[in-house]
Design a protein around this motif. Structure first.
Motif, PDB file in Angstrom:
ATOM      1  N   GLY A   1      34.942  62.759  39.292  1.00 26.99           N
ATOM      2  CA  GLY A   1      35.075  63.387  40.604  1.00 26.99           C
ATOM      3  C   GLY A   1      34.804  62.429  41.736  1.00 26.99           C
ATOM      4  O   GLY A   1      35.343  62.560  42.831  1.00 26.99           O
ATOM      5  N   SER A   2      33.983  61.424  41.492  1.00 27.65           N
ATOM      6  CA  SER A   2      33.663  60.474  42.553  1.00 27.65           C
ATOM      7  C   SER A   2      34.797  59.491  42.802  1.00 27.65           C
ATOM      8  O   SER A   2      34.820  58.819  43.823  1.00 27.65           O
ATOM      9  CB  SER A   2      32.370  59.717  42.224  1.00 27.65           C
ATOM     10  OG  SER A   2      32.560  58.909  41.085  1.00 27.65           O
ATOM     11  N   PHE A   3      35.761  59.386  41.877  1.00 25.06           N
ATOM     12  CA  PHE A   3      36.895  58.487  42.056  1.00 25.06           C
ATOM     13  C   PHE A   3      38.059  59.146  42.776  1.00 25.06           C
ATOM     14  O   PHE A   3      39.057  58.501  43.046  1.00 25.06           O
ATOM     15  CB  PHE A   3      37.371  57.941  40.713  1.00 25.06           C
ATOM     16  CG  PHE A   3      36.407  56.979  40.093  1.00 25.06           C
ATOM     17  CD1 PHE A   3      36.042  55.815  40.753  1.00 25.06           C
ATOM     18  CD2 PHE A   3      35.847  57.240  38.866  1.00 25.06           C
ATOM     19  CE1 PHE A   3      35.148  54.929  40.185  1.00 25.06           C
ATOM     20  CE2 PHE A   3      34.952  56.360  38.284  1.00 25.06           C
ATOM     21  CZ  PHE A   3      34.603  55.196  38.950  1.00 25.06           C
ATOM     22  N   ALA A   4      37.969  60.417  43.073  1.00 25.73           N
ATOM     23  CA  ALA A   4      39.034  61.116  43.788  1.00 25.73           C
ATOM     24  C   ALA A   4      39.168  60.543  45.194  1.00 25.73           C
ATOM     25  O   ALA A   4      38.189  60.121  45.806  1.00 25.73           O
ATOM     26  CB  ALA A   4      38.727  62.600  43.856  1.00 25.73           C
ATOM     27  N   ALA A   5      40.395  60.504  45.691  1.00 25.02           N
ATOM     28  CA  ALA A   5      40.636  59.973  47.028  1.00 25.02           C
ATOM     29  C   ALA A   5      39.935  60.831  48.078  1.00 25.02           C
ATOM     30  O   ALA A   5      39.938  62.054  47.992  1.00 25.02           O
ATOM     31  CB  ALA A   5      42.131  59.927  47.301  1.00 25.02           C
TER      32      ALA A   5
ATOM     33  N   ALA B   1      40.862  70.180  55.489  1.00 27.17           N
ATOM     34  CA  ALA B   1      42.290  69.908  55.398  1.00 27.17           C
ATOM     35  C   ALA B   1      42.537  68.441  55.051  1.00 27.17           C
ATOM     36  O   ALA B   1      43.425  68.122  54.262  1.00 27.17           O
ATOM     37  CB  ALA B   1      42.974  70.266  56.715  1.00 27.17           C
ATOM     38  N   ALA B   2      41.735  67.549  55.615  1.00 23.74           N
ATOM     39  CA  ALA B   2      41.875  66.117  55.320  1.00 23.74           C
ATOM     40  C   ALA B   2      41.547  65.839  53.854  1.00 23.74           C
ATOM     41  O   ALA B   2      42.245  65.067  53.178  1.00 23.74           O
ATOM     42  CB  ALA B   2      40.975  65.302  56.232  1.00 23.74           C
ATOM     43  N   LYS B   3      40.517  66.474  53.325  1.00 26.03           N
ATOM     44  CA  LYS B   3      40.175  66.311  51.907  1.00 26.03           C
ATOM     45  C   LYS B   3      41.286  66.842  51.020  1.00 26.03           C
ATOM     46  O   LYS B   3      41.637  66.239  50.002  1.00 26.03           O
ATOM     47  CB  LYS B   3      38.851  67.022  51.594  1.00 26.03           C
ATOM     48  CG  LYS B   3      37.646  66.301  52.131  1.00 26.03           C
ATOM     49  CD  LYS B   3      36.370  67.066  51.815  1.00 26.03           C
ATOM     50  CE  LYS B   3      35.150  66.375  52.384  1.00 26.03           C
ATOM     51  NZ  LYS B   3      33.910  67.120  52.103  1.00 26.03           N
ATOM     52  N   ALA B   4      41.877  67.978  51.396  1.00 26.07           N
ATOM     53  CA  ALA B   4      42.986  68.538  50.626  1.00 26.07           C
ATOM     54  C   ALA B   4      44.201  67.614  50.660  1.00 26.07           C
ATOM     55  O   ALA B   4      44.887  67.447  49.650  1.00 26.07           O
ATOM     56  CB  ALA B   4      43.362  69.923  51.167  1.00 26.07           C
ATOM     57  N   ALA B   5      44.456  66.995  51.801  1.00 30.66           N
ATOM     58  CA  ALA B   5      45.581  66.067  51.924  1.00 30.66           C
ATOM     59  C   ALA B   5      45.376  64.856  51.028  1.00 30.66           C
ATOM     60  O   ALA B   5      46.299  64.415  50.342  1.00 30.66           O
ATOM     61  CB  ALA B   5      45.755  65.637  53.383  1.00 30.66           C
ATOM     62  N   CYS B   6      44.176  64.308  51.021  1.00 30.14           N
ATOM     63  CA  CYS B   6      43.901  63.133  50.173  1.00 30.14           C
ATOM     64  C   CYS B   6      43.941  63.512  48.700  1.00 30.14           C
ATOM     65  O   CYS B   6      44.383  62.716  47.870  1.00 30.14           O
ATOM     66  CB  CYS B   6      42.557  62.512  50.549  1.00 30.14           C
ATOM     67  SG  CYS B   6      42.605  61.631  52.112  1.00 30.14           S
ATOM     68  N   LYS B   7      43.486  64.689  48.379  1.00 29.65           N
ATOM     69  CA  LYS B   7      43.509  65.135  46.991  1.00 29.65           C
ATOM     70  C   LYS B   7      44.951  65.276  46.510  1.00 29.65           C
ATOM     71  O   LYS B   7      45.270  64.982  45.364  1.00 29.65           O
ATOM     72  CB  LYS B   7      42.770  66.469  46.865  1.00 29.65           C
ATOM     73  CG  LYS B   7      42.606  66.951  45.456  1.00 29.65           C
ATOM     74  CD  LYS B   7      41.784  68.222  45.428  1.00 29.65           C
ATOM     75  CE  LYS B   7      41.622  68.735  44.008  1.00 29.65           C
ATOM     76  NZ  LYS B   7      40.864  69.978  43.971  1.00 29.65           N
ATOM     77  N   ALA B   8      45.843  65.712  47.397  1.00 30.32           N
ATOM     78  CA  ALA B   8      47.245  65.892  47.052  1.00 30.32           C
ATOM     79  C   ALA B   8      48.010  64.569  46.974  1.00 30.32           C
ATOM     80  O   ALA B   8      49.090  64.512  46.392  1.00 30.32           O
ATOM     81  CB  ALA B   8      47.921  66.803  48.076  1.00 30.32           C
ATOM     82  N   SER B   9      47.439  63.505  47.549  1.00 35.98           N
ATOM     83  CA  SER B   9      48.171  62.218  47.569  1.00 35.98           C
ATOM     84  C   SER B   9      48.158  61.505  46.252  1.00 35.98           C
ATOM     85  O   SER B   9      47.463  61.717  45.363  1.00 35.98           O
ATOM     86  CB  SER B   9      47.572  61.297  48.621  1.00 35.98           C
ATOM     87  OG  SER B   9      46.264  60.918  48.294  1.00 35.98           O
TER      88      SER B   9
END
Length: 90
Positions: free
Chosen positions: A18-22, A82-90
């Motif tokens: 989980g810590s390696f997630a964007a 929203a920014a975290k969701a965007a990075c997670k989707a990238s």
């Protein structure tokens, strides 16, 4: 004893994955826009820790934050969510 070590190792691997997630590193204003029917919005660019950039749009006087360009899908009330969701989707 061996079972405890295996369980502890599995737990550590789960937490470290989980810590390696964007994650978002910066959010930069790009421009103000308007839809075809006259609804105003603001465009932002989120830079993620994995090097990718994702667009965000802000609606309703920045009370609604959505992932994507001129999109009202996948929205949050808070900019950082929203920014975290965007990075997670990238």
């Amino acid at each position: 004893m061996n079972l405890i070590k295996v369980t502890a190792a599995a737990a550590l691997l789960t937490v470290s994955a989980g810590s390696f997630a964007a994650k978002p590193t910066s959010i930069v204003f790009q421009a103000n826009g308007e839809t075809a029917d006259g609804t105003p919005y603001a465009e932002y660019m989120v830079k993620c820790s994995n090097g990718k950039e994702m667009p965000l749009t802000a609606w309703d006087k920045r009370r609604k934050w959505c992932v994507g360009e001129a999109s009202t899908e996948e929205c949050e009330k808070k900019q950082i969510k929203a920014a975290k969701a965007a990075c997670k989707a990238s």
